[in-house]
Design a protein around this motif. Structure first.
Motif, PDB file in Angstrom:
ATOM      1  N   LEU A   2       0.855  -1.185   0.000  1.00 32.49           N
ATOM      2  CA  LEU A   2       0.000   0.000   0.000  1.00 32.49           C
ATOM      3  C   LEU A   2       0.893   1.238   0.000  1.00 32.49           C
ATOM      4  O   LEU A   2       1.769   1.381   0.855  1.00 32.49           O
ATOM      5  N   GLY A  44      -5.829   6.209   3.430  1.00 28.01           N
ATOM      6  CA  GLY A  44      -4.669   5.348   3.643  1.00 28.01           C
ATOM      7  C   GLY A  44      -4.783   4.551   4.928  1.00 28.01           C
ATOM      8  O   GLY A  44      -4.483   3.357   4.963  1.00 28.01           O
ATOM      9  N   GLY A  70      -4.902   0.655   5.127  1.00 29.86           N
ATOM     10  CA  GLY A  70      -3.753   0.060   5.811  1.00 29.86           C
ATOM     11  C   GLY A  70      -4.144  -0.945   6.884  1.00 29.86           C
ATOM     12  O   GLY A  70      -3.346  -1.789   7.272  1.00 29.86           O
ATOM     13  N   ILE A  81      -2.538  -6.527   3.314  1.00 29.50           N
ATOM     14  CA  ILE A  81      -1.422  -5.646   2.964  1.00 29.50           C
ATOM     15  C   ILE A  81      -0.134  -6.149   3.635  1.00 29.50           C
ATOM     16  O   ILE A  81      -0.111  -6.380   4.838  1.00 29.50           O
ATOM     17  N   ILE A 132       3.517  -1.140   3.991  1.00 24.20           N
ATOM     18  CA  ILE A 132       2.946   0.182   3.743  1.00 24.20           C
ATOM     19  C   ILE A 132       4.087   1.168   3.513  1.00 24.20           C
ATOM     20  O   ILE A 132       5.017   1.245   4.321  1.00 24.20           O
ATOM     21  N   LEU A 190       4.670   5.038   3.395  1.00 29.78           N
ATOM     22  CA  LEU A 190       3.870   6.125   3.951  1.00 29.78           C
ATOM     23  C   LEU A 190       4.592   7.462   3.860  1.00 29.78           C
ATOM     24  O   LEU A 190       5.661   7.645   4.466  1.00 29.78           O
ATOM     25  N   VAL A 207       6.104  -0.647   8.053  1.00 32.22           N
ATOM     26  CA  VAL A 207       5.881   0.677   7.466  1.00 32.22           C
ATOM     27  C   VAL A 207       7.225   1.303   7.101  1.00 32.22           C
ATOM     28  O   VAL A 207       8.137   1.376   7.926  1.00 32.22           O
TER      29      VAL A 207
END
Ligand code: CA
Length: 223
Positions: free
Chosen positions: A4, A36, A40, A45, A48, A50, A75
């Protein structure tokens, strides 16, 4: 592997998406913080990416809310600001890595691969059966997110069931594997232990995991 990408700058977003798709990743995009955050939270997913400066809610808030919601998806933060503060803040909030814009695609790809590799190694240590989750490394057991305390033998019994999921196991093989000694079929200690385990993992009728196979033994059903 599904990634994502939460980034509002169309050019940057398009550039990353195309690059990752060329590497055969599935890429979903969100161009604001709220969308998002919602996307998320989805369990499919794997990673991520970001951005921090976002419309809606900013990236650090998205990250904080994800971690508060017990979403532990890795992330990777993108930041235009080369500010030490933001980076430290992001890592404190549970980001796994960060990149400062501008960056090369090759560098991004290397970090994406490293994060996905690391998280798949961690995930392979977690066995999940419906709402039961067992960490095979730390031996922590959760049902419906609530921790369950098991004795060493109860845990060994549960692990044996997990290793033989969806396969009927008889009392003799259970006893041999869990207690490592020859089993006197005249005793019912296997049944006693299984009942104790069932109680601890709250194996009620509505959402049963361990089923009795009449005249044979037991089966842990994953479906
Ligand atoms: Ca931005």
């Amino acid at each position: 592997m599904k990634i994502l990408l939460i980034e509002d700058e169309k050019k940057v977003s398009g550039f990353i998406k195309r690059g990752l798709e060329n590497e055969r990743y599935i890429v979903e995009t969100a161009n604001d913080g709220l969308v998002g955050l919602e996307m998320g939270c989805h369990p499919t997913i794997d990673l991520i990416i970001l951005d921090l400066m976002l419309p809606g809610i900013d990236g650090l808030t998205v990250l904080r809310k994800l971690r508060e919601a017990e979403v532990h998806t890795p992330v990777l933060i993108l930041t235009a600001k080369d500010s030490i503060d933001d980076r430290i803040h992001g890592l404190n909030l549970g980001a796994d890595d960060y990149m400062v814009k501008p960056f090369s695609f090759g560098e991004l790809l290397a970090r994406v691969r490293a994060l996905l590799r690391r998280s798949s190694q961690q995930n392979s240590m977690i066995a999940t059966v419906k709402d039961l989750r067992v960490n095979l490394m730390t031996h922590e057991v959760f049902r419906d997110e609530l921790p369950i305390e098991l004795t060493a033998k109860e845990y060994a019994l549960l692990e044996f069931f997990i290793n033989n999921a969806d396969r009927a196991v008889n009392r003799i093989s259970i006893a041999e594997h869990v207690w490592q000694y020859d089993f006197d079929p005249g005793t019912n200690f296997v049944d006693v232990y299984i009942n104790r385990l069932r109680k601890k993992i709250n194996d009620s009728v509505e959402n049963k995991l361990i089923h009795t196979v009449r005249g044979y033994g037991y089966i842990l059903k994953t479906k």
